[in-house]
Motif scaffolding. Structure first.
Motif, PDB file in Angstrom:
ATOM      1  N   PRO A 165       0.825  -1.218   0.000  1.00 16.97           N
ATOM      2  CA  PRO A 165       0.000   0.000   0.000  1.00 16.97           C
ATOM      3  C   PRO A 165       0.854   1.262   0.000  1.00 16.97           C
ATOM      4  CG  PRO A 165      -0.673  -1.545   1.730  1.00 16.97           C
ATOM      5  CD  PRO A 165       0.655  -2.009   1.214  1.00 16.97           C
ATOM      6  N   GLU A 213      -3.352   6.582  -0.788  1.00 18.10           N
ATOM      7  CA  GLU A 213      -4.554   5.767  -0.838  1.00 18.10           C
ATOM      8  C   GLU A 213      -5.574   6.188   0.212  1.00 18.10           C
ATOM      9  OE1 GLU A 213      -3.726   1.594  -0.855  1.00 18.10           O
ATOM     10  OE2 GLU A 213      -2.113   1.777  -2.339  1.00 18.10           O
ATOM     11  N   HIS A 214      -5.113   6.677   1.362  1.00 15.43           N
ATOM     12  CA  HIS A 214      -6.034   7.071   2.432  1.00 15.43           C
ATOM     13  C   HIS A 214      -6.980   8.180   1.963  1.00 15.43           C
ATOM     14  CE1 HIS A 214      -7.593   7.991   6.392  1.00 15.43           C
ATOM     15  NE2 HIS A 214      -7.257   9.269   6.214  1.00 15.43           N
ATOM     16  N   GLU A 257      -9.614   6.656  -0.322  1.00 12.82           N
ATOM     17  CA  GLU A 257     -10.509   5.797   0.436  1.00 12.82           C
ATOM     18  C   GLU A 257     -11.466   6.623   1.289  1.00 12.82           C
ATOM     19  OE1 GLU A 257      -7.803   3.356   2.562  1.00 12.82           O
ATOM     20  OE2 GLU A 257      -7.435   1.984   0.870  1.00 12.82           O
ATOM     21  N   MET A 284     -11.835   5.449  -4.298  1.00 18.28           N
ATOM     22  CA  MET A 284     -10.862   4.397  -4.578  1.00 18.28           C
ATOM     23  C   MET A 284     -11.493   3.262  -5.364  1.00 18.28           C
ATOM     24  SD  MET A 284      -7.813   3.242  -4.408  1.00 18.28           S
ATOM     25  CE  MET A 284      -6.941   4.164  -3.154  1.00 18.28           C
ATOM     26  N   TRP A 301     -10.132  -0.399  -7.792  1.00 15.74           N
ATOM     27  CA  TRP A 301      -8.974  -1.280  -7.908  1.00 15.74           C
ATOM     28  C   TRP A 301      -8.033  -0.790  -9.014  1.00 15.74           C
ATOM     29  CZ3 TRP A 301      -7.579  -3.976 -12.255  1.00 15.74           C
ATOM     30  CH2 TRP A 301      -8.543  -4.148 -13.251  1.00 15.74           C
ATOM     31  N   GLN A 314      -6.081   2.051  -7.505  1.00 13.71           N
ATOM     32  CA  GLN A 314      -5.113   1.514  -6.545  1.00 13.71           C
ATOM     33  C   GLN A 314      -3.880   0.970  -7.261  1.00 13.71           C
ATOM     34  OE1 GLN A 314      -5.715  -2.359  -4.450  1.00 13.71           O
ATOM     35  NE2 GLN A 314      -5.909  -1.062  -2.627  1.00 13.71           N
ATOM     36  N   ILE A 350      -1.824   3.901  -8.605  1.00 14.48           N
ATOM     37  CA  ILE A 350      -1.060   4.588  -7.560  1.00 14.48           C
ATOM     38  C   ILE A 350       0.192   3.794  -7.208  1.00 14.48           C
ATOM     39  CG2 ILE A 350      -1.083   5.250  -5.123  1.00 14.48           C
ATOM     40  CD1 ILE A 350      -4.065   5.887  -5.477  1.00 14.48           C
ATOM     41  N   ARG A 351       0.042   2.498  -7.000  1.00 14.69           N
ATOM     42  CA  ARG A 351       1.176   1.680  -6.591  1.00 14.69           C
ATOM     43  C   ARG A 351       2.200   1.532  -7.728  1.00 14.69           C
ATOM     44  NH1 ARG A 351      -2.124  -2.952  -3.032  1.00 14.69           N
ATOM     45  NH2 ARG A 351      -3.016  -1.428  -1.569  1.00 14.69           N
TER      46      ARG A 351
END
Length: 254
Positions: free
Chosen positions: A143, A148-149, A152, A157, A159, A162, A165-166
């Motif tokens: 994470p 991400e917070h 979320e 958010m 998938w 996510q 971002i990663r």
């Protein structure tokens, strides 16, 4: 970048060739065991055209196998991020599959698929997917809390976001492992051709080995090194363009 890569290859190749010549003349071995520079040069002039076509054939299969491995590793990496159990299971399965040497698995592949393109492609992908898989699973499972917070908490958010971002946070690692695995794709294709295929530079090396013709093998290695270096330069250039584009995302992450 191109000149540096080729210069490094030429330096390594000719240092290796010089070491081989030192062994030849130091032990006074005959030209039948280790050919001299004139024979290597004449062999190169005689077979380089045909061998270059074989190397390009091998490189094309290696590139397709590399792309296949990237797609598979990306898909499994995305699935592996869902839960710790799934990620752990995928890692264990990858370790177990990789534990089998390709020379033990290759006969099964050739029996089922024959000695054509599909077998070479599958073996190339199998050899280079392992480092890709481990890196992708690790990156997509890690994470990025500070980014991400926010998404979320605002319930935006998804998938896809996510993964984006990663991947963005680890773009240098992704590019490095993709470039590094390209050499494994080339190795896998040559191994497949050497074992049982009927085309490519690996097949030509096998014929030269049966003929005890080391000069042809040295010419083949020279051409393999040049073509592989050019492919790596291309991947590094693509990675550089991607890093520049992702350095300051237009409009932020969406």
């Amino acid at each position: 970048m191109l000149y540096r890569r080729l210069y490094q290859f030429f330096m390594i190749y000719f240092l290796g060739l010089a070491s081989l010549m030192a062994i030849k003349y130091g032990l006074q071995l005959s030209d039948y065991v280790i050919p001299g520079p004139p024979e290597i040069a004449s062999t190169g002039l005689r077979v380089s055209g045909r061998y270059l076509l074989n190397v390009l054939n091998t490189l094309a299969v290696a590139i397709l196998g590399h792309i296949l491995a990237i797609v598979l590793a990306t898909g499994i990496g995305i699935i592996g991020r869902l839960t710790a159990w799934i990620g752990s299971f995928i890692r264990v399965a990858a370790y177990n599959i990789q534990a089998y040497p390709i020379v033990a698995v290759a006969p099964i592949i050739f029996i089922l698929l024959g000695d054509g393109l599909s077998s070479r492609l599958l073996i190339a992908a199998m050899i280079c997917y392992f480092p890709l898989l481990l890196s992708f699973v690790g990156i997509f499972s890690e994470p990025v809390p500070e980014i991400e917070h926010f998404f979320e908490s605002t319930r935006r958010m998804t998938w896809r976001l996510q993964i984006k971002i990663r991947a963005f946070e680890n773009i240098h690692k992704l590019i490095t492992v993709v470039v590094g695995s390209a050499t494994l794709a080339m190795v896998g294709t040559i191994v497949a051709e050497f074992i049982a295929a009927n085309a490519g530079i690996g097949y030509s090396i096998r014929i030269a080995l049966y003929q005890s013709d080391l000069a042809k093998i040295l010419v083949a290695l020279f051409l393999i090194g040049i073509c592989t270096s050019l492919y790596l330069v291309l991947l590094e250039w693509i990675g550089y363009r991607i890093r520049r584009r992702w350095a300051i995302p237009e409009g932020g992450l969406k």
